[in-house]
Design a protein around this motif. Structure first.
Motif, PDB file in Angstrom:
ATOM      1  N   ALA A 168     -34.650   8.940  12.174  1.00  0.00           N
ATOM      2  CA  ALA A 168     -34.347  10.348  11.889  1.00  0.00           C
ATOM      3  C   ALA A 168     -34.600  11.208  13.124  1.00  0.00           C
ATOM      4  O   ALA A 168     -33.804  12.110  13.434  1.00  0.00           O
ATOM      5  CB  ALA A 168     -35.172  10.832  10.698  1.00  0.00           C
ATOM      6  N   ALA A 217     -40.553   2.042   6.708  1.00  0.00           N
ATOM      7  CA  ALA A 217     -40.589   3.497   6.571  1.00  0.00           C
ATOM      8  C   ALA A 217     -40.804   4.168   7.931  1.00  0.00           C
ATOM      9  O   ALA A 217     -40.191   5.203   8.221  1.00  0.00           O
ATOM     10  CB  ALA A 217     -41.680   3.895   5.579  1.00  0.00           C
ATOM     11  N   GLN A 218     -41.645   3.575   8.763  1.00  0.00           N
ATOM     12  CA  GLN A 218     -41.873   4.132  10.100  1.00  0.00           C
ATOM     13  C   GLN A 218     -40.600   4.078  10.930  1.00  0.00           C
ATOM     14  O   GLN A 218     -40.244   5.052  11.607  1.00  0.00           O
ATOM     15  CB  GLN A 218     -42.986   3.380  10.805  1.00  0.00           C
ATOM     16  CG  GLN A 218     -43.265   3.903  12.208  1.00  0.00           C
ATOM     17  CD  GLN A 218     -44.368   3.123  12.913  1.00  0.00           C
ATOM     18  OE1 GLN A 218     -45.323   2.699  12.279  1.00  0.00           O
ATOM     19  NE2 GLN A 218     -44.209   2.928  14.206  1.00  0.00           N
ATOM     20  N   ASN A 241     -31.831  11.245   7.928  1.00  0.00           N
ATOM     21  CA  ASN A 241     -32.843  12.006   7.188  1.00  0.00           C
ATOM     22  C   ASN A 241     -32.991  11.469   5.767  1.00  0.00           C
ATOM     23  O   ASN A 241     -34.110  11.339   5.260  1.00  0.00           O
ATOM     24  CB  ASN A 241     -32.493  13.493   7.166  1.00  0.00           C
ATOM     25  CG  ASN A 241     -32.672  14.150   8.514  1.00  0.00           C
ATOM     26  OD1 ASN A 241     -33.458  13.698   9.347  1.00  0.00           O
ATOM     27  ND2 ASN A 241     -31.938  15.215   8.757  1.00  0.00           N
ATOM     28  N   ALA A 271     -34.912   8.246   5.915  1.00  0.00           N
ATOM     29  CA  ALA A 271     -36.350   8.461   6.132  1.00  0.00           C
ATOM     30  C   ALA A 271     -37.043   8.819   4.821  1.00  0.00           C
ATOM     31  O   ALA A 271     -38.138   8.321   4.535  1.00  0.00           O
ATOM     32  CB  ALA A 271     -36.563   9.553   7.179  1.00  0.00           C
ATOM     33  N   GLN A 272     -36.411   9.642   4.018  1.00  0.00           N
ATOM     34  CA  GLN A 272     -37.004  10.005   2.728  1.00  0.00           C
ATOM     35  C   GLN A 272     -36.988   8.824   1.767  1.00  0.00           C
ATOM     36  O   GLN A 272     -37.989   8.534   1.114  1.00  0.00           O
ATOM     37  CB  GLN A 272     -36.252  11.187   2.126  1.00  0.00           C
ATOM     38  CG  GLN A 272     -36.450  12.460   2.903  1.00  0.00           C
ATOM     39  CD  GLN A 272     -35.581  13.594   2.395  1.00  0.00           C
ATOM     40  OE1 GLN A 272     -34.623  13.390   1.660  1.00  0.00           O
ATOM     41  NE2 GLN A 272     -35.918  14.807   2.797  1.00  0.00           N
ATOM     42  N   TRP A 278     -34.651  -0.232  12.629  1.00  0.00           N
ATOM     43  CA  TRP A 278     -34.688  -0.012  11.182  1.00  0.00           C
ATOM     44  C   TRP A 278     -33.978  -1.151  10.457  1.00  0.00           C
ATOM     45  O   TRP A 278     -34.499  -1.699   9.491  1.00  0.00           O
ATOM     46  CB  TRP A 278     -34.077   1.344  10.836  1.00  0.00           C
ATOM     47  CG  TRP A 278     -34.208   1.706   9.403  1.00  0.00           C
ATOM     48  CD1 TRP A 278     -35.367   1.748   8.660  1.00  0.00           C
ATOM     49  CD2 TRP A 278     -33.173   2.089   8.507  1.00  0.00           C
ATOM     50  NE1 TRP A 278     -35.097   2.138   7.366  1.00  0.00           N
ATOM     51  CE2 TRP A 278     -33.755   2.356   7.254  1.00  0.00           C
ATOM     52  CE3 TRP A 278     -31.798   2.242   8.646  1.00  0.00           C
ATOM     53  CZ2 TRP A 278     -33.012   2.760   6.152  1.00  0.00           C
ATOM     54  CZ3 TRP A 278     -31.062   2.658   7.557  1.00  0.00           C
ATOM     55  CH2 TRP A 278     -31.662   2.910   6.320  1.00  0.00           C
ATOM     56  N   GLN A 283     -38.314   6.809   9.924  1.00  0.00           N
ATOM     57  CA  GLN A 283     -38.732   8.101  10.489  1.00  0.00           C
ATOM     58  C   GLN A 283     -38.310   8.208  11.954  1.00  0.00           C
ATOM     59  O   GLN A 283     -37.826   9.255  12.399  1.00  0.00           O
ATOM     60  CB  GLN A 283     -40.254   8.267  10.371  1.00  0.00           C
ATOM     61  CG  GLN A 283     -40.765   8.408   8.958  1.00  0.00           C
ATOM     62  CD  GLN A 283     -40.298   9.668   8.271  1.00  0.00           C
ATOM     63  OE1 GLN A 283     -40.124  10.715   8.895  1.00  0.00           O
ATOM     64  NE2 GLN A 283     -40.050   9.565   6.978  1.00  0.00           N
ATOM     65  N   GLU A 284     -38.484   7.132  12.692  1.00  0.00           N
ATOM     66  CA  GLU A 284     -38.093   7.117  14.108  1.00  0.00           C
ATOM     67  C   GLU A 284     -36.581   7.278  14.257  1.00  0.00           C
ATOM     68  O   GLU A 284     -36.108   7.944  15.189  1.00  0.00           O
ATOM     69  CB  GLU A 284     -38.580   5.837  14.774  1.00  0.00           C
ATOM     70  CG  GLU A 284     -40.095   5.779  14.886  1.00  0.00           C
ATOM     71  CD  GLU A 284     -40.645   4.419  15.304  1.00  0.00           C
ATOM     72  OE1 GLU A 284     -39.861   3.480  15.555  1.00  0.00           O
ATOM     73  OE2 GLU A 284     -41.888   4.300  15.367  1.00  0.00           O
ATOM     74  N   SER A 301     -36.884   5.642   2.367  1.00  0.00           N
ATOM     75  CA  SER A 301     -37.589   4.444   2.807  1.00  0.00           C
ATOM     76  C   SER A 301     -39.035   4.367   2.334  1.00  0.00           C
ATOM     77  O   SER A 301     -39.678   3.334   2.495  1.00  0.00           O
ATOM     78  CB  SER A 301     -37.526   4.318   4.329  1.00  0.00           C
ATOM     79  OG  SER A 301     -36.202   4.028   4.707  1.00  0.00           O
ATOM     80  N   THR A 302     -39.535   5.419   1.749  1.00  0.00           N
ATOM     81  CA  THR A 302     -40.891   5.374   1.195  1.00  0.00           C
ATOM     82  C   THR A 302     -40.882   5.191  -0.320  1.00  0.00           C
ATOM     83  O   THR A 302     -41.929   4.958  -0.915  1.00  0.00           O
ATOM     84  CB  THR A 302     -41.662   6.671   1.517  1.00  0.00           C
ATOM     85  OG1 THR A 302     -41.008   7.778   0.900  1.00  0.00           O
ATOM     86  CG2 THR A 302     -41.766   6.896   3.013  1.00  0.00           C
ATOM     87  N   ILE A 355     -47.734   7.647   6.754  1.00  0.00           N
ATOM     88  CA  ILE A 355     -46.881   6.856   5.870  1.00  0.00           C
ATOM     89  C   ILE A 355     -47.712   5.812   5.138  1.00  0.00           C
ATOM     90  O   ILE A 355     -47.561   5.619   3.937  1.00  0.00           O
ATOM     91  CB  ILE A 355     -45.733   6.199   6.658  1.00  0.00           C
ATOM     92  CG1 ILE A 355     -44.757   7.272   7.152  1.00  0.00           C
ATOM     93  CG2 ILE A 355     -44.995   5.190   5.799  1.00  0.00           C
ATOM     94  CD1 ILE A 355     -43.730   6.774   8.123  1.00  0.00           C
TER      95      ILE A 355
END
Length: 142
Positions: free
Chosen positions: A111, A104-105, A61, A64-65, A129, A108-109, A67-68, A2
């Motif tokens: 998700a 972002a991490q 999901n 997670a997408q 988050w 992902q966690e 957040s970047t 990331i």
């Protein structure tokens, strides 16, 4: 991974936007989509709406997408205009980028946790988050 993706985006981001206003509009749109995800998941965890594991997983999901995405639009000069970003975004960029990476991490966690369908696993990941969101707001958003 990331961190590498975010660093690469920042290096070429200015070419993605025709103006500072475009960058501001882009990041606002990204954050609005993130707010929709966090709001729906939060409502499910608070019992405001029935918990739906499949829907929660989809929201996680998406988060997670998404957040970047906003970070590439924090380009030089986009501190001027209709923005709530504080000057600290640019004066303390290292801290800002670290917080963006953690956000972002955590997404992902979340998700990964959502795949379990277990609220006992999902709850702490969601709290991390949400804390990442609030932590960045405290330092970098008006």
């Amino acid at each position: 991974m990331i961190a590498l993706a975010l660093a690469g985006l920042n290096a070429n981001a200015s070419s993605l936007f025709e103006s500072n206003e475009d960058a501001i509009e882009y990041r606002k749109a990204a954050f609005q989509l993130i707010r929709y995800q966090i709001g729906d998941m939060g409502d499910m965890l608070k019992g405001k709406v029935p918990f739906d594991a499949k829907r929660f997983e989809q929201r996680a999901n998406n988060a997670a997408q998404l957040s970047t995405i906003p970070w590439e639009a924090f380009i030089a000069g986009s501190d001027k205009g209709d923005t709530d970003a504080l000057p600290a975004v640019w004066s303390d960029r290292e801290t800002f980028d670290k917080k963006a990476q953690m956000f972002a991490q955590y997404a992902q966690e979340l998700a990964v946790a959502a795949r379990s369908g277990d609220k006992a696993v999902i709850g702490p990941a969601f709290q991390n988050w949400a804390k990442g969101c609030k932590d960045c707001h405290k330092s970098f958003k008006d």
